[in-house]
Structures are given as structure tokens and as C-alpha cells.
Design a protein around this motif. Sequence first.
Motif, PDB file in Angstrom:
ATOM      1  N   SER A  93      39.063  25.432  11.749  1.00 61.01           N
ATOM      2  CA  SER A  93      38.509  25.430  13.328  1.00 61.01           C
ATOM      3  C   SER A  93      38.718  23.998  14.104  1.00 61.01           C
ATOM      4  N   SER A  94      38.272  24.393  15.488  1.00 58.09           N
ATOM      5  CA  SER A  94      37.912  22.432  16.063  1.00 58.09           C
ATOM      6  C   SER A  94      36.380  22.674  15.850  1.00 58.09           C
ATOM      7  N   ASP A  95      36.017  23.688  15.871  1.00 59.44           N
ATOM      8  CA  ASP A  95      34.434  23.299  15.512  1.00 59.44           C
ATOM      9  C   ASP A  95      34.422  23.070  14.262  1.00 59.44           C
ATOM     10  N   THR A  96      34.905  23.005  12.936  1.00 64.84           N
ATOM     11  CA  THR A  96      35.134  22.825  11.619  1.00 64.84           C
ATOM     12  C   THR A  96      33.858  21.081  11.494  1.00 64.84           C
ATOM     13  N   ALA A  97      34.340  19.921  12.581  1.00 62.16           N
ATOM     14  CA  ALA A  97      33.609  18.862  11.801  1.00 62.16           C
ATOM     15  C   ALA A  97      31.783  19.952  12.177  1.00 62.16           C
ATOM     16  N   ALA A  98      31.453  20.458  13.606  1.00 58.18           N
ATOM     17  CA  ALA A  98      29.810  20.799  13.226  1.00 58.18           C
ATOM     18  C   ALA A  98      29.625  21.790  12.270  1.00 58.18           C
ATOM     19  N   HIS A  99      30.402  22.758  11.442  1.00 62.02           N
ATOM     20  CA  HIS A  99      30.281  24.009  11.142  1.00 62.02           C
ATOM     21  C   HIS A  99      29.412  22.718   9.754  1.00 62.02           C
ATOM     22  N   SER A 157      28.933  14.761  16.319  1.00 62.18           N
ATOM     23  CA  SER A 157      27.215  15.058  17.750  1.00 62.18           C
ATOM     24  C   SER A 157      27.354  15.918  18.223  1.00 62.18           C
ATOM     25  N   ILE A 158      28.411  17.161  17.578  1.00 58.20           N
ATOM     26  CA  ILE A 158      27.683  18.641  18.086  1.00 58.20           C
ATOM     27  C   ILE A 158      26.763  19.414  17.007  1.00 58.20           C
ATOM     28  N   GLY A 159      27.612  18.910  16.030  1.00 60.31           N
ATOM     29  CA  GLY A 159      26.367  18.857  14.567  1.00 60.31           C
ATOM     30  C   GLY A 159      25.112  18.673  14.455  1.00 60.31           C
ATOM     31  N   ARG A 160      25.686  17.329  14.874  1.00 60.20           N
ATOM     32  CA  ARG A 160      23.716  16.930  15.264  1.00 60.20           C
ATOM     33  C   ARG A 160      22.734  17.397  16.188  1.00 60.20           C
ATOM     34  N   PRO A 181      26.176  28.627  22.098  1.00 63.01           N
ATOM     35  CA  PRO A 181      25.504  29.655  21.151  1.00 63.01           C
ATOM     36  C   PRO A 181      25.700  28.991  19.831  1.00 63.01           C
ATOM     37  N   PHE A 182      25.195  28.040  18.652  1.00 61.94           N
ATOM     38  CA  PHE A 182      25.341  28.300  17.271  1.00 61.94           C
ATOM     39  C   PHE A 182      24.651  28.614  16.409  1.00 61.94           C
ATOM     40  N   THR A 183      24.756  29.584  15.301  1.00 65.66           N
ATOM     41  CA  THR A 183      23.479  30.627  14.744  1.00 65.66           C
ATOM     42  C   THR A 183      24.195  30.019  13.741  1.00 65.66           C
ATOM     43  N   VAL A 184      22.644  30.914  12.649  1.00 62.23           N
ATOM     44  CA  VAL A 184      22.585  29.852  11.211  1.00 62.23           C
ATOM     45  C   VAL A 184      22.115  30.826  10.260  1.00 62.23           C
ATOM     46  N   GLY A 185      22.158  30.736   9.298  1.00 63.22           N
ATOM     47  CA  GLY A 185      21.588  31.861   8.544  1.00 63.22           C
ATOM     48  C   GLY A 185      22.261  31.747   7.151  1.00 63.22           C
ATOM     49  N   LYS A 186      21.478  32.311   5.995  1.00 64.34           N
ATOM     50  CA  LYS A 186      21.519  32.389   4.707  1.00 64.34           C
ATOM     51  C   LYS A 186      22.972  32.471   3.914  1.00 64.34           C
ATOM     52  N   ASP A 187      24.066  32.727   4.828  1.00 68.87           N
ATOM     53  CA  ASP A 187      25.019  33.459   4.646  1.00 68.87           C
ATOM     54  C   ASP A 187      26.129  34.044   5.938  1.00 68.87           C
ATOM     55  N   ALA A 188      27.405  34.161   5.960  1.00 65.80           N
ATOM     56  CA  ALA A 188      27.837  34.524   7.328  1.00 65.80           C
ATOM     57  C   ALA A 188      27.095  35.614   7.916  1.00 65.80           C
ATOM     58  N   LYS A 189      26.589  36.615   7.492  1.00 65.44           N
ATOM     59  CA  LYS A 189      26.485  37.572   7.637  1.00 65.44           C
ATOM     60  C   LYS A 189      25.229  37.742   8.400  1.00 65.44           C
ATOM     61  N   ALA A 190      24.073  36.496   8.394  1.00 65.75           N
ATOM     62  CA  ALA A 190      23.386  36.633   8.760  1.00 65.75           C
ATOM     63  C   ALA A 190      23.298  35.868   9.781  1.00 65.75           C
ATOM     64  N   ALA A 191      24.313  34.836   9.665  1.00 66.90           N
ATOM     65  CA  ALA A 191      24.597  34.157  11.194  1.00 66.90           C
ATOM     66  C   ALA A 191      25.518  34.582  12.270  1.00 66.90           C
ATOM     67  N   VAL A 192      25.997  35.345  11.371  1.00 67.16           N
ATOM     68  CA  VAL A 192      26.761  36.758  13.034  1.00 67.16           C
ATOM     69  C   VAL A 192      26.003  37.519  13.592  1.00 67.16           C
ATOM     70  N   LYS A 193      24.947  38.027  12.370  1.00 69.85           N
ATOM     71  CA  LYS A 193      23.332  38.840  12.487  1.00 69.85           C
ATOM     72  C   LYS A 193      23.035  37.868  14.011  1.00 69.85           C
ATOM     73  N   ALA A 194      22.854  36.468  13.871  1.00 64.35           N
ATOM     74  CA  ALA A 194      21.770  36.303  15.055  1.00 64.35           C
ATOM     75  C   ALA A 194      23.352  35.930  16.053  1.00 64.35           C
TER      76      ALA A 194
END
Length: 243
Positions: A93-99, A157-160, A181-194
Motif C-alpha cells: 500500500s502507498s500508506d505503508t510508511a504511515a502504518h 510525516s503522516i505516521g508522525r 481518517p486513520f484508525t488503530v486498534g489491538k488488531d485489524a478487527k478493532a481498527a476496522v470497527k473504529a
Amino acid sequence: MNPKISLRELDATTQAAVAKTRETVARWHAELPANNLVVWTAGNVSQRVAGTELFVIKPSGVRYDELAADNMVVCDLEGNKIADGTAETLRPSSDTAAHAYVYRHLPQVGGVVHTHSPYATAFAAVYQPIPCVLTMIADEFGGEIPVGPFAIIGDDSIGRGIVETLRESRSPAVLMGNHGPFTVGKDAKAAVKAAVMVEEIAKTVTFAKSLGTPRPIDPAAVDALWQRYQNVYGQPENYPDPN
Ligand SMILES: O=C(CO)[C@@H](O)[C@H](O)COP(=O)(O)O
């Protein structure tokens, strides 16, 4: 590319963990179009491979109906693709650096999602945090959903901006200015829920603003709602999770 790491030369336990994470990340990508969070390929999901310095993310620009475990890309925590068994030409993904930046700086985060979902992205366009005016916002986000700085894709810079903003908030979502939006969670399921929830409440708050002035919830009540939802809501930890 990080040719120094070859998946097939890693130990069997790690290879099994990578395979399971690839299945999980492919599965949760399907929820982005299913919940109307993306058009075309404009969103991505990743998950850390537990117990390793690796994470899995979608290949860039590949349609959701073409995504599968075997084309999920495996990266090190610098965001470099390893020799993961996919074609060398298959790019992450083009957002890999941010992740990757999020995984390096927020060790508690196991999943990251990025979308351009319309209502949440509209708040990002006008740099307006989403106020905590609904019990569902208090439950899921613990307060207002913050706005992060504008940053152009291509480096850290996006990640920061994501990390610096989330460190000041209980929210698992940040509205990156002029982006989405960027969202985070304990796993992919939690981040998708957010990601699903931030779009849903952004839509409701947008409607509320058209009816009048939404009223913020008292901070003490926000704390009480957030604590209950995070610690009491739903089933106990050992509930069998089919996903
Ligand atoms: O915001 C952007 C591009 O500006 C990205 O989020 C894309 O919209 C999704 O990119 P891939 O994950 O398919 O590379």
C-alpha cells in the motif's frame, strides 16, 4: 524491499503466524466496501504479526474483490517488503510508511486502517474535530475525535502526525487534515470497527448540526461511559471469537 528477510527461511512458528495474519488482513479488507467506507481502492488495512517485527498490509491499488491472503504483502517495521513469496513487483500500500511508523511508535497497536470515508473525511477537510455529543462517541472514542496535521504521502510525516495526535487522546481515530481518517486498534478487527464507527458518528453529527447546535456530554459522564464500554460491554475476553 528487504531482501535480507525471506519468509521461507523464518522458523515454522513465524511462518504460521504470517499465514494467519495474511488471512485476517485479507478478510477485514472486505469490510471496507461492505460498510461503504471506500470507493475503488481508496483504503487499506494492516495487522502486526504478533511476536515478530513484521506486519501485513494490502498491495497498492488492487481492487477489494481481488484481495486474498496470498497477495497480502509482508513488511518489516521500517515498511520494507520482505521476500514474502509474492511477485517482487507487487508493491505494498502507498500508506505503508504511515502504518509502519505507527507500529514502531505505538507498541500497543496491532491493527491500522485508513479510509477516505465521506463524512469523516469532510471533517478532515475543514479541520473540525468531531465533538463528543453522543454516548456512542464517548463509548468508542472516549471524547472528541481529533484532527491531525496535513502531511504529504511518501515519508514518515503522516505516521508522525497520527502518532503525535493519538498520544494526546483516548480516541482510536484521527482525522488527518485534508486527507481522511486513520484508525488503530489491538488488531485489524478493532481498527476496522473504529473506522466503521467514526464514519457512522460523523454522519450523525453532520445531520445534528443541520438541526441545531449539538450539545457536548459532561466530561465526567464521558469518562463513565468510556470506562463501562471498554471494560463491561459485550462478552468476556474468553468468548469464542469466530474471526
Ligand atoms: O490516500 C491515498 C492516496 O493518496 C491512499 O490511501 C489510497 O487511496 C489507497 O492506497 P493503496 O492502499 O491502494 O496504495
